[in-house]
Design a protein around this motif. Structure first.
Motif, PDB file in Angstrom:
ATOM      1  N   TRP A 138       9.925 -17.515   0.812  1.00  0.00           N
ATOM      2  CA  TRP A 138       9.304 -17.301   2.117  1.00  0.00           C
ATOM      3  C   TRP A 138      10.046 -18.030   3.224  1.00  0.00           C
ATOM      4  N   ALA A 139      10.827 -19.051   2.876  1.00  0.00           N
ATOM      5  CA  ALA A 139      11.690 -19.670   3.878  1.00  0.00           C
ATOM      6  C   ALA A 139      12.767 -18.681   4.333  1.00  0.00           C
ATOM      7  N   VAL A 140      13.327 -17.934   3.389  1.00  0.00           N
ATOM      8  CA  VAL A 140      14.325 -16.925   3.740  1.00  0.00           C
ATOM      9  C   VAL A 140      13.682 -15.811   4.561  1.00  0.00           C
ATOM     10  N   ARG A 144      14.436 -14.837   8.743  1.00  0.00           N
ATOM     11  CA  ARG A 144      14.861 -13.523   9.224  1.00  0.00           C
ATOM     12  C   ARG A 144      14.029 -13.043  10.408  1.00  0.00           C
ATOM     13  N   PHE A 145      12.827 -13.567  10.548  1.00  0.00           N
ATOM     14  CA  PHE A 145      11.969 -13.153  11.655  1.00  0.00           C
ATOM     15  C   PHE A 145      12.211 -13.981  12.915  1.00  0.00           C
ATOM     16  N   GLY A 212       8.070 -13.634  14.808  1.00  0.00           N
ATOM     17  CA  GLY A 212       9.059 -14.682  14.573  1.00  0.00           C
ATOM     18  C   GLY A 212       8.795 -15.919  15.405  1.00  0.00           C
ATOM     19  N   ALA A 213       8.453 -15.728  16.688  1.00  0.00           N
ATOM     20  CA  ALA A 213       8.160 -16.876  17.542  1.00  0.00           C
ATOM     21  C   ALA A 213       6.931 -17.632  17.044  1.00  0.00           C
ATOM     22  N   PHE A 214       5.919 -16.887  16.611  1.00  0.00           N
ATOM     23  CA  PHE A 214       4.711 -17.525  16.079  1.00  0.00           C
ATOM     24  C   PHE A 214       5.023 -18.293  14.791  1.00  0.00           C
ATOM     25  N   ALA A 215       5.840 -17.685  13.913  1.00  0.00           N
ATOM     26  CA  ALA A 215       6.189 -18.352  12.656  1.00  0.00           C
ATOM     27  C   ALA A 215       7.002 -19.611  12.905  1.00  0.00           C
ATOM     28  N   ALA A 216       7.941 -19.554  13.877  1.00  0.00           N
ATOM     29  CA  ALA A 216       8.744 -20.732  14.184  1.00  0.00           C
ATOM     30  C   ALA A 216       7.863 -21.857  14.738  1.00  0.00           C
ATOM     31  N   HIS A 217       6.923 -21.508  15.612  1.00  0.00           N
ATOM     32  CA  HIS A 217       6.027 -22.519  16.178  1.00  0.00           C
ATOM     33  C   HIS A 217       5.140 -23.129  15.090  1.00  0.00           C
ATOM     34  N   ARG A 218       4.629 -22.280  14.228  1.00  0.00           N
ATOM     35  CA  ARG A 218       3.768 -22.772  13.142  1.00  0.00           C
ATOM     36  C   ARG A 218       4.555 -23.668  12.189  1.00  0.00           C
ATOM     37  N   GLY A 222       3.889 -27.611  11.400  1.00  0.00           N
ATOM     38  CA  GLY A 222       3.706 -28.099  10.035  1.00  0.00           C
ATOM     39  C   GLY A 222       4.687 -29.195   9.684  1.00  0.00           C
ATOM     40  N   TRP A 223       5.941 -29.053  10.146  1.00  0.00           N
ATOM     41  CA  TRP A 223       6.953 -30.084   9.888  1.00  0.00           C
ATOM     42  C   TRP A 223       6.574 -31.384  10.573  1.00  0.00           C
TER      43      TRP A 223
END
Length: 242
Positions: A138-140, A144-145, A212-218, A222-223
């Motif tokens: 899921w990191a890969v 991609r998004f 993709g923007a939402f996933a990067a922010h999330r 989390g990090w």
């Protein structure tokens, strides 16, 4: 008399030098191909067209190699749409994307995995292995998004950290499917971007960018949460979300 002296530590500078050289080669390729544009995609399309019925397979293999040396993926995907249309072209683009991910990851593993692990140490290497086993696929997919990240560069990095090839292939297939359709469809409809196919491609691109923007922010939140949680003394708990 017992000699309890520790064995001399293995020098780390050769591993650091190897990684620096590896990164320098990648950045040089990126500059020459993506910035200076020493490769002409239109000439490649013309050469592939001359192969006749084998053109889809030939373009899949050639574009995979070109993408691995940082020819921009959208240009290659658009060329697939021009040559083969939106349907067959999307499958050619997706196959090329998966092959590129495997090539880059394999080269990254061969060139940088041992040195990266030597610099990180056994403890961090074990942690990374555990994260790859749990979340590698899921990191890969997530990468991609996220817009603005070179898929080839990310694949080299994933390979250097030891990402298995099956995770690279499956993640690239799942995560790249929307963009493969978008850029291939735009190439197929380049003469009439106001066609329904062009509008559909633009709509899918917008949706993918938002996800993709939402996933990067999330992922960033989390990090940060994990870093803050890890900095607490043992036995203490962080603030309860309210």
């Amino acid at each position: 008399m017992v000699d309890d002296s520790d064995p001399p530590a293995t020098p780390r500078w050769p591993h650091a030098l190897r990684l620096v050289l590896f990164v320098a080669v990648l950045l040089t390729l990126f500059y020459l191909v993506a910035v200076s544009k020493v490769i002409d995609p239109s000439g490649i399309r013309a050469a592939v067209s001359a192969t006749g019925p084998a053109a889809p397979l030939a373009y899949l293999v050639v574009s995979a190699g070109l993408a691995a040396v940082f020819v921009p993926g959208p240009l290659l995907a658009a060329g697939s749409g021009v040559l083969f249309g939106p349907l067959l072209g999307t499958f050619v683009t997706l196959g090329s994307t998966v092959l590129t991910a495997m090539i880059a990851a394999l080269l990254g593993r061969r060139a940088g995995r041992d040195s990266a692990r030597a610099l990180l140490g056994a403890d961090w290497s074990s942690r990374i292995d555990a994260q790859i086993e749990r979340r590698g696929l899921w990191a890969v997919v997530g990468q991609r998004f996220v817009p603005g990240i070179s898929d080839a560069l990310a694949s080299y990095a994933f390979g250097a950290f030891g990402m298995p090839l099956w995770q690279m292939a499956a993640g690239a297939f799942i995560g790249s499917a929307p963009r493969a359709f978008v850029y291939t469809a735009l190439g197929a409809s380049i003469s009439d971007l106001s066609s329904p196919l062009g509008y559909a491609a633009i709509a899918v691109w917008c949706i993918t960018a938002i996800i993709g923007a939402f996933a990067a922010h999330r992922g960033y939140r989390g990090w940060r949460g994990r870093r803050q949680g890890g900095s607490l003394p043992e036995g203490e708990e962080g603030p309860t979300p309210g």
